[in-house]
Design a protein around this motif. Sequence first.
Motif, PDB file in Angstrom:
ATOM      1  N   LEU A   1      -1.808  10.216  -2.793  1.00 54.62           N
ATOM      2  CA  LEU A   1      -1.776   9.441  -4.035  1.00 54.62           C
ATOM      3  C   LEU A   1      -1.224   8.041  -3.764  1.00 54.62           C
ATOM      4  O   LEU A   1      -1.807   7.035  -4.196  1.00 54.62           O
ATOM      5  N   PHE A   2      -0.121   7.943  -3.054  1.00 55.33           N
ATOM      6  CA  PHE A   2       0.468   6.639  -2.759  1.00 55.33           C
ATOM      7  C   PHE A   2      -0.472   5.784  -1.900  1.00 55.33           C
ATOM      8  O   PHE A   2      -0.580   4.574  -2.094  1.00 55.33           O
ATOM      9  N   ILE A   3      -1.138   6.409  -0.943  1.00 56.22           N
ATOM     10  CA  ILE A   3      -2.109   5.672  -0.125  1.00 56.22           C
ATOM     11  C   ILE A   3      -3.221   5.105  -0.998  1.00 56.22           C
ATOM     12  O   ILE A   3      -3.638   3.948  -0.835  1.00 56.22           O
ATOM     13  N   GLU A   4      -3.699   5.899  -1.946  1.00 59.79           N
ATOM     14  CA  GLU A   4      -4.774   5.438  -2.823  1.00 59.79           C
ATOM     15  C   GLU A   4      -4.307   4.300  -3.730  1.00 59.79           C
ATOM     16  O   GLU A   4      -5.067   3.373  -4.020  1.00 59.79           O
ATOM     17  N   VAL A   5      -3.051   4.362  -4.181  1.00 65.36           N
ATOM     18  CA  VAL A   5      -2.495   3.268  -4.986  1.00 65.36           C
ATOM     19  C   VAL A   5      -2.481   1.974  -4.169  1.00 65.36           C
ATOM     20  O   VAL A   5      -2.935   0.914  -4.632  1.00 65.36           O
ATOM     21  N   LEU A   6      -1.993   2.044  -2.947  1.00 60.06           N
ATOM     22  CA  LEU A   6      -1.923   0.863  -2.085  1.00 60.06           C
ATOM     23  C   LEU A   6      -3.321   0.363  -1.741  1.00 60.06           C
ATOM     24  O   LEU A   6      -3.578  -0.846  -1.733  1.00 60.06           O
ATOM     25  N   ARG A   7      -4.244   1.280  -1.470  1.00 61.20           N
ATOM     26  CA  ARG A   7      -5.616   0.882  -1.125  1.00 61.20           C
ATOM     27  C   ARG A   7      -6.285   0.164  -2.295  1.00 61.20           C
ATOM     28  O   ARG A   7      -6.967  -0.845  -2.102  1.00 61.20           O
ATOM     29  N   GLU A   8      -6.071   0.666  -3.493  1.00 61.49           N
ATOM     30  CA  GLU A   8      -6.676   0.052  -4.678  1.00 61.49           C
ATOM     31  C   GLU A   8      -6.111  -1.343  -4.924  1.00 61.49           C
ATOM     32  O   GLU A   8      -6.860  -2.280  -5.244  1.00 61.49           O
ATOM     33  N   HIS A   9      -4.805  -1.510  -4.763  1.00 61.05           N
ATOM     34  CA  HIS A   9      -4.216  -2.836  -4.987  1.00 61.05           C
ATOM     35  C   HIS A   9      -4.629  -3.823  -3.897  1.00 61.05           C
ATOM     36  O   HIS A   9      -4.821  -5.010  -4.176  1.00 61.05           O
ATOM     37  N   ASP A  10      -4.783  -3.352  -2.670  1.00 62.86           N
ATOM     38  CA  ASP A  10      -5.318  -4.216  -1.616  1.00 62.86           C
ATOM     39  C   ASP A  10      -6.728  -4.678  -1.977  1.00 62.86           C
ATOM     40  O   ASP A  10      -7.075  -5.854  -1.814  1.00 62.86           O
ATOM     41  N   ARG A  11      -7.531  -3.737  -2.442  1.00 62.03           N
ATOM     42  CA  ARG A  11      -8.914  -4.071  -2.804  1.00 62.03           C
ATOM     43  C   ARG A  11      -8.949  -5.121  -3.905  1.00 62.03           C
ATOM     44  O   ARG A  11      -9.695  -6.108  -3.826  1.00 62.03           O
TER      45      ARG A  11
ATOM     46  N   GLU B   1       2.535 -15.248  -4.182  1.00 60.46           N
ATOM     47  CA  GLU B   1       2.595 -15.103  -5.639  1.00 60.46           C
ATOM     48  C   GLU B   1       2.363 -13.653  -6.059  1.00 60.46           C
ATOM     49  O   GLU B   1       3.027 -13.129  -6.959  1.00 60.46           O
ATOM     50  N   HIS B   2       1.417 -12.988  -5.401  1.00 69.20           N
ATOM     51  CA  HIS B   2       1.116 -11.597  -5.730  1.00 69.20           C
ATOM     52  C   HIS B   2       2.307 -10.696  -5.424  1.00 69.20           C
ATOM     53  O   HIS B   2       2.653  -9.807  -6.205  1.00 69.20           O
ATOM     54  N   SER B   3       2.948 -10.925  -4.272  1.00 70.93           N
ATOM     55  CA  SER B   3       4.100 -10.098  -3.876  1.00 70.93           C
ATOM     56  C   SER B   3       5.223 -10.198  -4.895  1.00 70.93           C
ATOM     57  O   SER B   3       5.848  -9.191  -5.256  1.00 70.93           O
ATOM     58  N   MET B   4       5.491 -11.403  -5.381  1.00 65.41           N
ATOM     59  CA  MET B   4       6.586 -11.590  -6.333  1.00 65.41           C
ATOM     60  C   MET B   4       6.203 -11.114  -7.736  1.00 65.41           C
ATOM     61  O   MET B   4       7.062 -10.730  -8.517  1.00 65.41           O
ATOM     62  N   ARG B   5       4.921 -11.110  -8.023  1.00 58.88           N
ATOM     63  CA  ARG B   5       4.467 -10.670  -9.342  1.00 58.88           C
ATOM     64  C   ARG B   5       4.477  -9.146  -9.458  1.00 58.88           C
ATOM     65  O   ARG B   5       4.633  -8.602 -10.553  1.00 58.88           O
ATOM     66  N   VAL B   6       4.284  -8.444  -8.327  1.00 52.52           N
ATOM     67  CA  VAL B   6       4.226  -6.977  -8.349  1.00 52.52           C
ATOM     68  C   VAL B   6       5.235  -6.420  -7.341  1.00 52.52           C
ATOM     69  O   VAL B   6       4.864  -5.883  -6.295  1.00 52.52           O
ATOM     70  N   PRO B   7       6.544  -6.546  -7.617  1.00 46.84           N
ATOM     71  CA  PRO B   7       7.545  -6.106  -6.636  1.00 46.84           C
ATOM     72  C   PRO B   7       7.487  -4.619  -6.348  1.00 46.84           C
ATOM     73  O   PRO B   7       7.785  -4.185  -5.225  1.00 46.84           O
ATOM     74  N   GLY B   8       7.121  -3.800  -7.333  1.00 41.43           N
ATOM     75  CA  GLY B   8       7.032  -2.362  -7.098  1.00 41.43           C
ATOM     76  C   GLY B   8       6.019  -2.023  -6.025  1.00 41.43           C
ATOM     77  O   GLY B   8       6.183  -1.054  -5.269  1.00 41.43           O
ATOM     78  N   LEU B   9       4.965  -2.834  -5.935  1.00 43.91           N
ATOM     79  CA  LEU B   9       3.942  -2.617  -4.929  1.00 43.91           C
ATOM     80  C   LEU B   9       4.503  -2.875  -3.534  1.00 43.91           C
ATOM     81  O   LEU B   9       4.270  -2.113  -2.594  1.00 43.91           O
ATOM     82  N   MET B  10       5.287  -3.942  -3.391  1.00 42.68           N
ATOM     83  CA  MET B  10       5.923  -4.239  -2.113  1.00 42.68           C
ATOM     84  C   MET B  10       6.897  -3.143  -1.717  1.00 42.68           C
ATOM     85  O   MET B  10       6.993  -2.753  -0.550  1.00 42.68           O
TER      86      MET B  10
END
Length: 209
Positions: free
Chosen positions: A67-77, A99-108
């Motif tokens: 699930l976590f891999i799919e979340v990361l893959r989708e956000h990369d896409r 800008e993307h990294s700071m806008r979505v800190p949970g993703l980082m």
Amino acid sequence: MTDPEKRGSSKRGPYAKGLARRQQIIDEVLAVYDRLGYEGTSLRAIGEAIGVTHPVLKHHFGTREQLFIEVLREHDRRFLETAYDGDASFVDLIHQSAEHSMRVPGLMSLLNSMVAHALEAGNERSRAHFSERYADLREQITGLLAEGQEAGAVRTDIPLDQAASLLLAAADGLGTQWLLDGSADIKSGLLLLQRLLAPPDQQVAQADG
């Protein structure tokens, strides 16, 4: 006998609904992760938080790791869809990545946790995902740097594959420092690296600017 066209449409309905459900889960996982952290975000906890049963999550993803891999893959896409097009330069990618990294800190934060997870013995699925991810990103950044060389924006006396690895390492490292206490300036750090990759005459001009 049932009309083949109707048979096909009846299959597409549940299939499309299943895809939409899967996408909804992916979209909502980060909010749960932000609140509960890596250790607290089990499949069962995610299901309870977003109103999806544990069997449904197991059906769509199998494990929390997947699930976590799919979340990361989708956000990369999604990021590459908007940031990496025919007109993008590596400078554009630096700006947009910061800008993307700071806008979505949970993703980082999830990315860092999953990379650490991939380094542990026995987590071959995560290791394979990140090995492939970094290889793809290095290839894309190397291509952008090569275009930058042709345009006179990148110095010609450096190995581009190593420069691509350095850019990725800087982006990840600055992001980690920023997540820890907010003191690291991701954008300024990446722009400094951009200046160091520029031809010497442009480095002086950028510093003066």
